[in-house]
Design a protein around this motif. Structure first.
Motif, PDB file in Angstrom:
ATOM      1  N   TYR A 223      55.472  51.354  19.783  1.00 52.86           N
ATOM      2  CA  TYR A 223      55.542  50.138  20.600  1.00 52.86           C
ATOM      3  C   TYR A 223      54.136  49.756  21.017  1.00 52.86           C
ATOM      4  O   TYR A 223      53.221  50.570  20.980  1.00 52.86           O
ATOM      5  CB  TYR A 223      56.368  50.372  21.876  1.00 52.86           C
ATOM      6  N   ASP A 224      53.988  48.525  21.452  1.00 56.17           N
ATOM      7  CA  ASP A 224      52.715  48.087  22.005  1.00 56.17           C
ATOM      8  C   ASP A 224      52.709  48.491  23.481  1.00 56.17           C
ATOM      9  O   ASP A 224      53.165  47.744  24.341  1.00 56.17           O
ATOM     10  CB  ASP A 224      52.553  46.578  21.844  1.00 56.17           C
TER      11      ASP A 224
ATOM     12  N   ASP B  35      43.790  55.462  27.288  1.00 55.66           N
ATOM     13  CA  ASP B  35      44.321  54.626  26.210  1.00 55.66           C
ATOM     14  C   ASP B  35      43.253  54.360  25.154  1.00 55.66           C
ATOM     15  O   ASP B  35      43.301  53.368  24.452  1.00 55.66           O
ATOM     16  CB  ASP B  35      44.826  53.306  26.814  1.00 55.66           C
TER      17      ASP B  35
END
Length: 189
Positions: free
Chosen positions: A132-133, A125
């Protein structure tokens, strides 16, 4: 007369020498993967920069940096989500049919052939891009694959590959079986 016999003997000897050298070159010529290939590829599930380096006559080590694409949805999300996340991949490839393709007068330049590989990739990540979060867990994939690579035009190529492998999620400490399908179009530098 003596000069004529000597001249004919020398001509015959030189022809035999020429033909024997020509045949020995054919026997020695072995088709091999390219020493080094660098390029970019885009496909259904992302975009990558890659390098393939020769390890042996039929073996190349492919390394790549890229952005993989993941789609998600369901009842939790009101619409389908898309996320791009960074990956690093190391993939040894065994091109098993280069000599056969050469005998059939098919193109073998730039590793045009069929291959077996073991794709090992790490995703994180670090800088994911999404509508989107979402959080992409740190994970590793190990996938034995079968693939086809073909060159066309001056600098273009396409690849198709498929395999079933193993995914391990470092954050959740869980594993799963995955299907890895790839179709890519690329440009070589």
């Amino acid at each position: 007369m003596k000069n004529t016999k000597l001249l004919c003997s020398l001509l015959l000897l030189s022809c035999i020498t020429l033909f024997s050298q020509k045949d020995s070159k054919k026997v020695k010529s072995q088709i091999s993967v390219e020493k080094n290939i660098f390029g970019v590829q885009a496909g259904l599930f992302g975009a990558w920069v890659y390098n393939e380096t020769k390890l042996a006559d039929n073996v190349a080590l492919r390394t790549e940096l890229g952005m993989d694409l993941a789609l998600f949805g369901g009842t939790y999300y009101p619409k389908t989500g898309v996320v791009f996340y960074p990956t690093v991949t190391v993939e040894p490839r065994f091109y098993y049919n280069l000599n056969r393709r050469n005998k059939l007068n098919k193109k073998t330049e730039y590793n045009s052939g069929n291959f077996f590989s073991l794709k090992t990739s790490y995703g994180s990540d670090a800088f994911a891009i999404s509508n989107y979060d979402v959080v992409i867990n740190n994970h590793m994939k190990v996938v034995p694959k079968y693939g086809i690579r073909r060159s066309f035009g001056k600098n273009f190529e396409m690849e198709f590959s498929a395999g079933i492998g193993y995914l391990y999620d470092f954050d959740l400490k869980s594993s799963d079986t995955i299907l890895d399908l790839g179709f890519r179009i690329g440009y070589r530098f």
